[in-house]
Design an enzyme around this catalytic site. Structure first.
Site, PDB file in Angstrom:
ATOM      1  N   ASP A 271       0.812  -1.210   0.000  1.00  0.00           N
ATOM      2  CA  ASP A 271       0.000   0.000   0.000  1.00  0.00           C
ATOM      3  C   ASP A 271       0.849   1.267   0.000  1.00  0.00           C
ATOM      4  O   ASP A 271       0.354   2.353  -0.330  1.00  0.00           O
ATOM      5  CB  ASP A 271      -0.932   0.014   1.213  1.00  0.00           C
ATOM      6  CG  ASP A 271      -2.112  -0.941   1.055  1.00  0.00           C
ATOM      7  OD1 ASP A 271      -2.374  -1.367  -0.084  1.00  0.00           O
ATOM      8  OD2 ASP A 271      -2.749  -1.264   2.068  1.00  0.00           O
TER       9      ASP A 271
ATOM     10  N   LYS B 269      -4.653  -4.165  -6.562  1.00  0.00           N
ATOM     11  CA  LYS B 269      -5.376  -3.284  -5.646  1.00  0.00           C
ATOM     12  C   LYS B 269      -6.515  -2.590  -6.393  1.00  0.00           C
ATOM     13  O   LYS B 269      -6.970  -3.067  -7.432  1.00  0.00           O
ATOM     14  CB  LYS B 269      -4.394  -2.288  -5.027  1.00  0.00           C
ATOM     15  CG  LYS B 269      -3.238  -2.937  -4.267  1.00  0.00           C
ATOM     16  CD  LYS B 269      -3.710  -3.647  -3.020  1.00  0.00           C
ATOM     17  CE  LYS B 269      -2.554  -4.238  -2.224  1.00  0.00           C
ATOM     18  NZ  LYS B 269      -3.013  -4.856  -0.964  1.00  0.00           N
TER      19      LYS B 269
ATOM     20  N   ARG C 232      -1.434  -0.365  -9.424  1.00  0.00           N
ATOM     21  CA  ARG C 232      -0.706   0.799  -8.916  1.00  0.00           C
ATOM     22  C   ARG C 232       0.693   0.945  -9.503  1.00  0.00           C
ATOM     23  O   ARG C 232       1.230   2.055  -9.553  1.00  0.00           O
ATOM     24  CB  ARG C 232      -0.658   0.751  -7.384  1.00  0.00           C
ATOM     25  CG  ARG C 232      -2.018   1.029  -6.757  1.00  0.00           C
ATOM     26  CD  ARG C 232      -2.027   0.904  -5.255  1.00  0.00           C
ATOM     27  NE  ARG C 232      -3.338   1.290  -4.718  1.00  0.00           N
ATOM     28  CZ  ARG C 232      -3.758   0.974  -3.509  1.00  0.00           C
ATOM     29  NH1 ARG C 232      -2.978   0.269  -2.688  1.00  0.00           N
ATOM     30  NH2 ARG C 232      -4.953   1.359  -3.100  1.00  0.00           N
TER      31      ARG C 232
ATOM     32  N   ARG D  98      -5.206   5.823  -2.674  1.00  0.00           N
ATOM     33  CA  ARG D  98      -3.767   5.975  -2.417  1.00  0.00           C
ATOM     34  C   ARG D  98      -3.048   6.640  -3.597  1.00  0.00           C
ATOM     35  O   ARG D  98      -2.060   7.355  -3.405  1.00  0.00           O
ATOM     36  CB  ARG D  98      -3.150   4.625  -2.060  1.00  0.00           C
ATOM     37  CG  ARG D  98      -3.794   4.008  -0.827  1.00  0.00           C
ATOM     38  CD  ARG D  98      -2.937   3.007  -0.119  1.00  0.00           C
ATOM     39  NE  ARG D  98      -3.724   2.256   0.852  1.00  0.00           N
ATOM     40  CZ  ARG D  98      -4.055   2.695   2.077  1.00  0.00           C
ATOM     41  NH1 ARG D  98      -3.644   3.890   2.458  1.00  0.00           N
ATOM     42  NH2 ARG D  98      -4.785   1.946   2.886  1.00  0.00           N
TER      43      ARG D  98
END
Length: 425
Positions: free
Chosen positions: A305, A332, A336, A377
């Site tokens: 993360d 995710k 990412r 994020r």
């Protein structure tokens, strides 16, 4: 919604929101218990609300009052939900709920938003079937929507935990299976999240054996008792302010930061310190001040993360920064790895994509219009980049931050950052 960010200095004190990972674990354990539990200082966000609605669908009575949740559980026997269970954008809630649904005698249908319906479940479904439940993907692709039926019995299974949420789901629910359960873990990514679940099992007095995260034995026929718990600060949320301080050269003090907590993202402190940032550790808070940063190679397997923020960090470190062993970051809310490579390139970053990570070289970033990809994020990481770039950065799908950190923009502004929401995007 758009988020407009302008180059600005940020310093001061921030207080972290409650941990998402702890909050969701506490909600499910309280739901599975008998009697009334109280969760204080929880995360208040879209993901937490998704977990609350899921637990309610199984029969928990949950009230949200005065920065706490009170939960009357369903004593390990979930109701058959009256409708389809929609987890929204919460991957943790989906994975935990799939096994909880297998504790019921009837059929449960679970789904979520478009991102949830692209996230893998197949290895967990296989284990549920191994252990006497029934779990199928309606589209046959190992993803939601899924149909689950119990009652799951226990037994033996092998688990490829490409995400630790699979293992945590089994560990949380297995004490309530009729028989003992043995889990052989053939792969475990993001291990600290499994260790957090084990921390909760210990708190709840569960009888189990753990062979160094390689295999588990969990006694069946156990019951959870109600509990009171205070949720620690979210160290994944802290990552953005640690990186912000490290690259800006200014000091940020982060309150509600427990270095003894099992959350894996506390490792980010050690990483920025090893790259040259100044870190001061105090009781329940830390301070970070930037300095001349040097690029290093970082094994990100345990902290996927943190990848979006660490990709931004690499742009401001002398030489080359390599983020490796984190291919599961592609699974995710967005891919990412690919997304951060693409969006930081728009800002002028010298960055390239690896199969399992990123290579970033020191770059002078310029403000740009970038895509947040509906990923909380990613949006927050690009905001950190924008605060330290020439000119103005505009990030779309910025409402995604409500998933885990609704107060993020206000916190930035209180510390001197120039940030404002605009309608559009």
């Amino acid at each position: 919604m758009l988020l407009k960010i302008s180059n600005s200095k940020v310093s001061g004190r921030i207080k972290l929101p409650g941990s998402k990972s702890h909050t969701i674990r506490a909600l499910f354990l309280a739901g599975l218990s008998g009697g009334e539990s109280v969760i204080s200082e929880p995360l208040v966000s879209d993901d937490a609300f998704s977990a609350i609605e899921v637990c309610k669908s199984f029969g928990a009575d949950i009230k949200t009052l005065d920065n706490k949740y009170t939960i009357k559980g369903f004593s390990g026997i979930p109701n058959i939900p009256e409708d389809i269970v929609n987890v929204g954008n919460s991957g943790t809630s989906l994975r935990f709920a799939v096994t909880t649904a297998a504790l019921s005698e009837g059929y449960t249908v679970l789904t979520g938003d478009y991102q949830i319906r692209k996230r893998p479940l197949n290895n967990l479904l296989t284990s549920i079937n191994d252990l006497g439940g029934m779990a199928i993907s309606t589209r046959g692709n190992g993803m939601a929507p899924v149909i689950v039926k119990g009652r799951i019995k226990g037994g033996r299974t092998k688990l490829d935990a490409v995400t630790s949420q699979y293992l945590s789901s089994l560990l949380i629910n297995a004490p309530l299976f009729e028989n003992d359960t043995e889990i052989e873990v053939t792969r475990l990514n993001e291990a600290p999240y499994a260790e957090m679940t084990i921390w909760w099992l210990d708190k709840m007095g569960v009888t189990y054996k753990n062979d160094n995260l390689k295999s588990f034995w969990i006694k069946g026929g156990q019951k959870y008792k109600p509990f009171n718990a205070t949720i620690p600060g979210d160290l994944s949320a802290a990552t953005f302010f640690i990186v912000l301080a490290a690259i800006s050269g200014d000091k940020v003090t982060i309150e509600k930061f427990d270095l003894k907590d099992p959350q894996g993202d506390k490792l980010v402190l050690e990483i920025v310190e090893s790259m040259g940032a100044k870190v001061e550790r105090m009781e329940n808070e830390v301070s970070v001040r930037g300095n001349n940063l040097r690029g290093i190679t970082i094994d990100m397997n345990s902290i996927p993360d943190a990848l979006p923020a660490m990709a931004v960090l690499g742009c401001f470190a002398e030489g080359e920064t390599r983020l490796i062993n984190v291919s599961h970051a592609r699974l995710k809310e967005s891919d990412r790895i690919s997304v951060m490579c693409r969006e930081l390139k728009k800002m002028g970053a010298d960055i390239e994509e690896l199969e399992d990570g990123l290579v970033i070289r020191q770059s002078k970033l310029k403000g740009s219009n970038v895509n947040g990809h509906d990923d909380h994020r990613v949006v927050m990481a690009l905001a950190v980049a924008g605060l330290n770039s020439e000119g103005e950065t505009v990030i779309d799908s910025a409402e995604a931050i409500n998933v885990t950190y609704p107060g993020f923009v206000e916190t930035i502004k209180k510390c001197g950052g120039l940030a404002e929401f605009q309608i559009g995007g």
